[in-house]
Design an enzyme around this catalytic site. Structure first.
Site, PDB file in Angstrom:
ATOM      1  N   THR A 178       0.842  -1.206   0.000  1.00  0.00           N
ATOM      2  CA  THR A 178       0.000   0.000   0.000  1.00  0.00           C
ATOM      3  C   THR A 178       0.877   1.256   0.000  1.00  0.00           C
ATOM      4  OG1 THR A 178      -1.677  -1.198   1.239  1.00  0.00           O
ATOM      5  CG2 THR A 178      -1.851   1.197   1.250  1.00  0.00           C
ATOM      6  N   GLU A 383      -4.232  -6.473   6.283  1.00  0.00           N
ATOM      7  CA  GLU A 383      -3.777  -6.439   7.677  1.00  0.00           C
ATOM      8  C   GLU A 383      -4.422  -7.579   8.487  1.00  0.00           C
ATOM      9  OE1 GLU A 383      -2.707  -2.870   9.535  1.00  0.00           O
ATOM     10  OE2 GLU A 383      -2.592  -1.752   7.664  1.00  0.00           O
TER      11      GLU A 383
END
Lengths: 400, 265
Positions: A178, A383
């Site tokens: 990201t 995550e």
């Protein structure tokens, strides 16, 4: 029921009034929330749809966020940060994500995944070198753990770092990174010892312009389209040994500690998007008419809205508690996992219901809920997938 | 230069205002309070003057009201004000603009302020009197509804562009002066995080009835020349009718409705 459970309950009861300390906001926390809310409404929200449509990274917004101190919330004051802490970060992140999840994840990754492990584990020189610039937003941070064949099974990562004098030589490929297309500084987990699994991993701070380090093409994603996701390629890239975070073999532990914080951030993102879904649903229910009355007068719609509000409230309180625990340096791995898991699943339900309330209009690019629906999906995946979080939680309950 | 800024803690514009059952006041339960919008322009202008002069100019935020108003002082400090004064005493409750201006005058007199800035009006009661009454009580110049300030070279006087009906009036003002601020004067800054963290550590000075040196009969409801006898909400807007059909038919129906139903023709 055993007596320990009883005593536990009694303690919780006695502590009842203290529990509010997890949820009540102090004066400065309210101010931080208010600033974030005003900024989100007047600066972030108006650009969200366009940035999403064009896949345009919100560079200007990140600069403005940095100017207000939102990019250095976990950085101590002596390194130019505001040291506002995880709870304040959660308050701010919810507001930014409510307006734009792409901007929200950029801010979350920079604070929780990039600056935080440097604060926690870098040596003094490295901290002085990077943190002031990160706080000012001059260095945008990213975090690189995943690889093509090491997702949920992160400890199986293969990218190598081999010591050579005062340097480490890096080789391999990282995936799903990201902010990677724009980031200037990467916290990268690499294998330093192939004979070990998790204990053979070390963490490094790697600058973007390192020779032999390059960034691959942007992935074409369902949502978070204004945030980049890329591969990182290391070909004999040389990094000074002092850029290692912690010591050799501690990388996986650092990565997991960092992710505990990041998960609170992603749970917060889910709450922010769900709140946006609720706000949109309430306003649509009060203006859309069918069968001669507002759709908000139908119980079918009322129940959806009530459920959304209830679940958002529950998720928010779980997030608040996990963030407070992290700020107090108390154990919070289970609480962060629960909060992230609950928040992401409830937010996906909220987005589905928001589209349902909007009907055909919610299926169109013109509606904000169409973007929420796409953006929210990833919160159940990155995550830590929902499945990984269930493993983490059950481990706490079943071990020994 | 010593600058004072009057700030007020008012219900957020998005708050739905409800009257208490006896219609003698506003239901405060569940109301979210924020800094009065026009006061944000005042704080911003004071900070801009300080930044321009770079000569040790200080900005002091001042407010009058119960404990909840401290949050607005914190906001002013977080935006960058140097000091804050909270004027509060149970005896001050229920005072009108004039009485409150007299109290504030007592607070600021010993401070030797060169300039006092405030919002052009509070967005709660819309009296728009405090700045004017304060200038009167202090015997200083006043310029209200300012949209631009142009300073003289020695910074001892300024030209104030005032928004008036249909245009602007430009007045020359000598310090000390009270100036009330209008939208358009500037773009108020956000309270930054470092600002908020610093504001937390700044002390807020408290001034009570003894501190202002007035008698309790001179302040609050008992010292006021006006008294609120009640509130009434605006009557609900009548239901809107939308005429449909061919234009010729619509016009016919409209004329009939205006004549016979609304009786305005």
């Amino acid at each position: 029921m055993n007596k320990f459970a009883m005593s536990g309950r009694r303690i919780a009861h006695i502590r009842g009034e203290k529990m509010s300390a997890y949820f009540d906001l102090s004066e400065e926390e309210r101010l931080i929330q208010q600033t974030a809310r005003d900024f989100a409404d007047s600066e972030v929200a108006p650009m969200a749809a366009e940035n999403d449509a064009n896949g345009q990274f919100p560079r200007g917004l990140v600069e403005k966020l940095a100017k207000l101190g939102f990019m250095g919330m976990l950085i101590p004051e002596q390194y130019g940060g505001s040291n506002a802490g995880n709870f304040a970060l959660v308050l701010a992140l919810e507001e930014i994500n409510r307006a734009c999840a792409s901007t929200g994840v950029t801010m979350s990754v920079h604070n929780s995944l990039a600056s935080s492990p440097i604060v926690g584990f870098a040596n003094e020189e490295t901290k002085k070198k990077y943190l002031p610039k990160m706080a000012k937003g001059e260095l945008l941070g990213a975090y690189a753990l995943s690889e093509a064949s090491a997702g949920s099974d992160a400890a199986s990562l293969q990218a190598r770092a081999v010591k050579d004098g005062n340097e480490y030589v890096l080789n391999g490929t990282k995936s799903w990174i990201t902010s990677g297309a724009e980031a200037d500084l990467f916290v990268v987990m690499l294998r330093t010892d192939p004979s070990e699994r998790a204990k053979g991993i070390s963490a490094f701070a790697v600058e973007r312009d390192t020779n032999g380090f390059s960034v691959g093409k942007k992935e074409n994603k369902l949502g978070l389209r204004a945030s980049s996701t890329v591969q990182l390629i290391f070909e004999d890239a040389r990094v000074p040994a002092e850029n290692m975070l912690g010591s050799e073999g501690e990388g996986f532990k650092i990565a997991m500690w960092t992710l505990d914080g990041g998960r609170i951030g992603i749970g917060t993102q889910a709450v922010g998007i769900a709140q946006a879904c609720l706000d949109a649903s309430v306003s649509y229910a009060k203006e859309r008419e069918q069968f001669g009355k507002l759709i908000g007068e139908f119980q079918a719609i009322q129940w959806k809205i009530a459920d959304m509000a209830m679940n958002i409230e529950a998720a928010r309180l779980m997030i608040y508690r996990a963030a407070r625990l992290r700020d107090r340096k108390e154990p919070h791995t289970k609480e962060a996992a629960m909060a992230k898991l609950f928040a992401s699943e409830m937010a996906n339900r909220a987005a589905r219901e928001a589209v349902q309330i909007y009907g055909g209009a919610g299926y169109l690019k013109d509606s904000s809920v169409e973007r929420y629906f796409r953006d929210v999906r990833i919160t159940e995946i990155y995550e830590g997938t929902s499945e990984i979080h269930r493993i983490v939680i059950s481990r706490f309950l079943l071990k020994n | 230069m010593k600058i004072g800024v009057l700030v007020k803690n008012v219900p957020d514009t998005e708050t739905k205002i409800r009257l208490t059952a006896d219609k003698q006041g506003i239901e405060t339960q569940g109301v979210k309070y924020v800094m009065n919008t026009y006061d944000e322009f005042a704080v911003e202008e004071a900070l801009k003057i300080r930044e321009r002069l770079q000569d040790g100019t200080t900005v002091t935020a001042i407010t009058l009201g119960p404990e909840r108003v401290v949050e607005t002082l914190r906001t002013a400090l977080a935006m960058g004000a140097d000091e804050a004064i909270h004027v509060d005493d149970p005896a001050f409750e229920g005072g009108d603009s004039l009485t409150n201006a007299r109290i504030i005058a007592r607070v600021v007199e010993p401070m030797g302020l060169d300039l006092i800035l405030g919002g052009k009006q509070g967005i709660d009661y819309d009296a728009a009197q405090t700045c004017s009454a304060l200038a009167e009580a202090l015997g200083t110049a006043q310029a209200l509804i300012a949209v631009e300030l142009k300073w003289s070279e020695d910074n001892q006087s300024l030209e104030v562009r005032r928004r008036i009906e249909g245009g602007d009036e430009i007045v020359h003002v000598k310090l000390p002066a009270v100036i009330s601020c209008e939208k358009g004067l500037n773009e108020p800054r956000y309270a930054s995080l470092p600002g908020i963290m610093k504001a937390k550590k700044k002390e807020i000075k408290k001034v009570d009835l003894t501190g202002v040196g007035l008698d309790s009969a001179e302040v609050g409801a008992s010292g006021s020349a006006t008294r609120v006898v009640g509130y009434s909400p605006l009557s609900e807007r009548p239901e809107c009718r939308i005429l449909e059909g061919e234009p010729v038919e619509i016009v016919k129906e409209l004329v009939r409705a205006l004549r016979e139903d609304a009786k305005v023709l």
